[in-house]
Design an enzyme around this catalytic site. Structure first.
Site, PDB file in Angstrom:
ATOM      1  N   HIS A  67       5.437  -8.497 -15.080  1.00  0.00           N
ATOM      2  CA  HIS A  67       4.858  -8.816 -13.773  1.00  0.00           C
ATOM      3  C   HIS A  67       5.850  -9.604 -12.931  1.00  0.00           C
ATOM      4  O   HIS A  67       6.159 -10.755 -13.220  1.00  0.00           O
ATOM      5  CB  HIS A  67       3.558  -9.605 -13.926  1.00  0.00           C
ATOM      6  CG  HIS A  67       2.792  -9.728 -12.640  1.00  0.00           C
ATOM      7  ND1 HIS A  67       2.233  -8.651 -11.993  1.00  0.00           N
ATOM      8  CD2 HIS A  67       2.511 -10.803 -11.851  1.00  0.00           C
ATOM      9  CE1 HIS A  67       1.635  -9.041 -10.891  1.00  0.00           C
ATOM     10  NE2 HIS A  67       1.789 -10.347 -10.767  1.00  0.00           N
ATOM     11  N   ARG A  90       0.364 -19.804  -1.057  1.00  0.00           N
ATOM     12  CA  ARG A  90       0.414 -18.440  -0.542  1.00  0.00           C
ATOM     13  C   ARG A  90       0.872 -18.411   0.918  1.00  0.00           C
ATOM     14  O   ARG A  90       1.586 -17.490   1.335  1.00  0.00           O
ATOM     15  CB  ARG A  90      -0.967 -17.779  -0.681  1.00  0.00           C
ATOM     16  CG  ARG A  90      -0.913 -16.269  -0.529  1.00  0.00           C
ATOM     17  CD  ARG A  90      -2.266 -15.630  -0.684  1.00  0.00           C
ATOM     18  NE  ARG A  90      -3.162 -15.960   0.417  1.00  0.00           N
ATOM     19  CZ  ARG A  90      -4.253 -15.248   0.732  1.00  0.00           C
ATOM     20  NH1 ARG A  90      -4.586 -14.204  -0.014  1.00  0.00           N
ATOM     21  NH2 ARG A  90      -5.017 -15.581   1.746  1.00  0.00           N
ATOM     22  N   TYR A 129       4.095  -4.779  -2.897  1.00  0.00           N
ATOM     23  CA  TYR A 129       3.164  -4.511  -1.794  1.00  0.00           C
ATOM     24  C   TYR A 129       3.772  -4.746  -0.408  1.00  0.00           C
ATOM     25  O   TYR A 129       3.082  -4.622   0.598  1.00  0.00           O
ATOM     26  CB  TYR A 129       1.873  -5.336  -1.942  1.00  0.00           C
ATOM     27  CG  TYR A 129       2.080  -6.816  -2.180  1.00  0.00           C
ATOM     28  CD1 TYR A 129       2.349  -7.680  -1.135  1.00  0.00           C
ATOM     29  CD2 TYR A 129       1.986  -7.351  -3.459  1.00  0.00           C
ATOM     30  CE1 TYR A 129       2.539  -9.026  -1.345  1.00  0.00           C
ATOM     31  CE2 TYR A 129       2.170  -8.698  -3.683  1.00  0.00           C
ATOM     32  CZ  TYR A 129       2.450  -9.534  -2.634  1.00  0.00           C
ATOM     33  OH  TYR A 129       2.646 -10.871  -2.858  1.00  0.00           O
ATOM     34  N   ARG A 216      -9.982  -8.441  -4.062  1.00  0.00           N
ATOM     35  CA  ARG A 216      -9.968  -8.916  -2.678  1.00  0.00           C
ATOM     36  C   ARG A 216      -9.381  -7.853  -1.753  1.00  0.00           C
ATOM     37  O   ARG A 216      -9.765  -7.754  -0.595  1.00  0.00           O
ATOM     38  CB  ARG A 216      -9.101 -10.178  -2.517  1.00  0.00           C
ATOM     39  CG  ARG A 216      -9.513 -11.369  -3.317  1.00  0.00           C
ATOM     40  CD  ARG A 216      -8.819 -12.642  -2.815  1.00  0.00           C
ATOM     41  NE  ARG A 216      -7.371 -12.585  -2.830  1.00  0.00           N
ATOM     42  CZ  ARG A 216      -6.600 -12.810  -3.890  1.00  0.00           C
ATOM     43  NH1 ARG A 216      -7.163 -13.106  -5.052  1.00  0.00           N
ATOM     44  NH2 ARG A 216      -5.286 -12.770  -3.817  1.00  0.00           N
ATOM     45  N   HIS A 277      -3.035 -11.907 -15.339  1.00  0.00           N
ATOM     46  CA  HIS A 277      -3.616 -13.255 -15.381  1.00  0.00           C
ATOM     47  C   HIS A 277      -4.922 -13.266 -16.193  1.00  0.00           C
ATOM     48  O   HIS A 277      -4.962 -13.783 -17.287  1.00  0.00           O
ATOM     49  CB  HIS A 277      -3.874 -13.858 -13.989  1.00  0.00           C
ATOM     50  CG  HIS A 277      -2.684 -13.914 -13.110  1.00  0.00           C
ATOM     51  ND1 HIS A 277      -1.540 -14.594 -13.447  1.00  0.00           N
ATOM     52  CD2 HIS A 277      -2.443 -13.341 -11.886  1.00  0.00           C
ATOM     53  CE1 HIS A 277      -0.646 -14.466 -12.480  1.00  0.00           C
ATOM     54  NE2 HIS A 277      -1.155 -13.713 -11.522  1.00  0.00           N
ATOM     55  N   ASP A 328       6.313 -13.363 -12.868  1.00  0.00           N
ATOM     56  CA  ASP A 328       5.460 -13.381 -11.675  1.00  0.00           C
ATOM     57  C   ASP A 328       6.156 -14.000 -10.461  1.00  0.00           C
ATOM     58  O   ASP A 328       6.913 -13.338  -9.775  1.00  0.00           O
ATOM     59  CB  ASP A 328       4.148 -14.097 -12.021  1.00  0.00           C
ATOM     60  CG  ASP A 328       3.101 -13.998 -10.918  1.00  0.00           C
ATOM     61  OD1 ASP A 328       3.359 -13.339  -9.900  1.00  0.00           O
ATOM     62  OD2 ASP A 328       2.010 -14.580 -11.071  1.00  0.00           O
TER      63      ASP A 328
END
Ligand SMILES: [Zn+2]
Length: 451
Positions: A67, A90, A129, A216, A277, A328
């Site tokens: 990841h 974020r 993404y 989400r 996760h 990650d």
């Protein structure tokens, strides 16, 4: 034919490393694995040993980083000192996301992947993404950003599974993407599938997989479209799951069930799926994941950095989920640290020691990670597997005096001395052969941050 003589090698299904193992490689594949001692008879002649290259230390299979968000490497050291939580982090991450274009993405990912190679990572799963221009307009090549990642991995000398991520909405109840998020979106899952179907890696080092960003970001009625595309194409499917309690609460409020239940009801779970996760699952969630043989990718150094919590690793494994590892957000790129954290975090929670053996940790870092990324022929020092060899020093300040079986509890990424990927040497004596990693990291990060 290339011959390597490993001082110690961690062979499949062995509780600890084996001394003096001859490994033969041809056309990028392992063609022989022969321990020279034990069992009575030496299996290789003197002339064979004479042209073997000695690998001092412990040789393990290639490490798989299941990841990754390559561009998060630019955030290292810039967010750790502050206050806040996952959501405030974020916002900072989105600032970097907004600045990248295919060229700067290539430079940053190439440097980050080369850092991974130095750390013994031979394959990375990029949860990708950042698809379109900053305002959401596609580039002339709608897969230009993904192509940059594929090229970056080739330059760094490692394999890549491009987990092209469907990301459509900002919240569980379907709010539209705003700000930096606009470049993540394809409109709907059918258009995502159409775009992803146009990616042709064109090289043996890269494969395409699928990802659902999270419950989400993909509306419930579109989950099956992504899962069906992955299934039809026989590729891995990854999904962020229950990293934060707030995601569970929002999902219950909108759908009346947990995110895991929602994924199960829409055909997302299964042996080719990896949940990333799964920090906050219910007991019923763990049963759904385990019974469907859904893998779980733990990212302990990120989960600690973002104050996510501690996922119940032992219960996940007992329920039937294979465990893999990811760095990650790249606050740290060190799979040895990720691996031991799985055991050590479990100790913090339970106040007991000894939940995972060193061999369990090696499995999570190697063969399980490769399997999660769709490379079923990598991650073992076994005849027929891809020739990935990662040699760890046992004579550094950190590892001197450490028995080979203790490497996953003592070594760091800095102790990786030699890395072979698909039979090709990528790192020798701790140096990347083609990338000046510190310089390229500095330059690539300066180009997309404020200083
Ligand atoms: Zn992630």
């Amino acid at each position: 034919m290339t011959r390597w003589l490993a001082e110690y090698a961690w062979l499949p299904d062995h509780a600890e490393p084996t001394p003096e193992v001859l490994i033969e490689v041809e056309d990028g594949r392992i063609t022989a694995v022969a321990p020279l001692v034990g069992g009575g008879t030496p299996t290789a002649g003197v002339e064979v040993l004479r042209d073997a290259t000695r690998l001092p230390g412990l040789t393990v299979p290639g490490l798989a980083n299941a990841h990754s968000h390559a561009f998060h490497r630019a955030l290292r050291g810039r967010t750790q000192g502050g206050r806040g939580d996952f959501w405030s982090w974020r916002d900072v991450m989105y600032d970097v996301a907004a600045r990248l274009d295919p060229d700067s993405y290539l430079a940053l990912a190439r440097a980050a992947y080369a850092e991974m190679a130095l750390a013994g990572i031979t394959c990375v799963g990029e949860f990708h993404y950042l698809h379109h221009g900053p305002d959401g307009t596609p580039y002339a090549d709608p897969n230009a950003m993904g192509a940059a990642l594929i090229e970056a991995a080739a330059h760094a000398g490692i394999r890549l599974t491009l987990l092209d991520t469907c990301y459509l909405t900002a919240t569980v109840d379907g709010a539209p993407l705003v700000g930096a998020q606009r470049r993540f979106g394809d409109g709907d899952a059918l258009r995502w599938a159409e775009r992803v179907s146009g990616i042709a890696p064109g090289n043996d080092h890269a494969r395409v997989g699928a990802a659902i960003h999270s419950v989400r970001a993909v509306p419930a009625e579109q989950l099956a479209t992504v899962a069906g595309w992955a299934d039809r194409n026989g590729v891995p499917l990854h999904v962020h799951l229950s990293e934060q309690p707030a995601e569970n609460d929002a999902c219950r409020a909108v759908h009346g069930c947990t995110p895991t239940r929602l994924l199960a009801d829409h055909g997302v779970l299964g042996p080719h799926t990896t949940a990333v996760h799964a920090t906050h699952p219910t007991s019923a969630d763990l049963a759904l994941l385990g019974e469907s043989r859904t893998g779980i990718c733990l990212c302990p150094t990120t989960e600690r950095d973002l104050a996510d919590g501690i996922g119940p690793a032992r219960r996940m494994a007992e329920a039937g989920s294979p465990l893999s590892l990811g760095s990650d957000s790249h606050a740290v790129i060190d799979l040895f640290e990720e691996a031991r954290a799985v055991e050590l975090d479990e100790r913090l929670r339970t106040r007991r020691r000894g939940h995972f053996t060193p061999a369990d940790l090696c499995t999570a870092a190697t063969v399980a990670g490769h399997a999660a990324l769709g490379w079923g022929d990598a991650g073992r020092l076994a005849v027929g597997d891809r020739a990935d060899l990662v040699t760890v020093r046992l004579d550094s300040a950190r590892t001197a005096g450490v028995p080979p079986v203790g490497a996953f509890h003592a070594a760091t990424a800095a102790d990786v001395r030699h890395v072979v990927v698909d039979g090709r040497t990528v790192v020798a004596d701790g140096r990347h052969l083609t990338v000046d990693v510190p310089t390229e990291l500095r330059d690539a990060i300066e180009a997309v941050t404020n200083r």
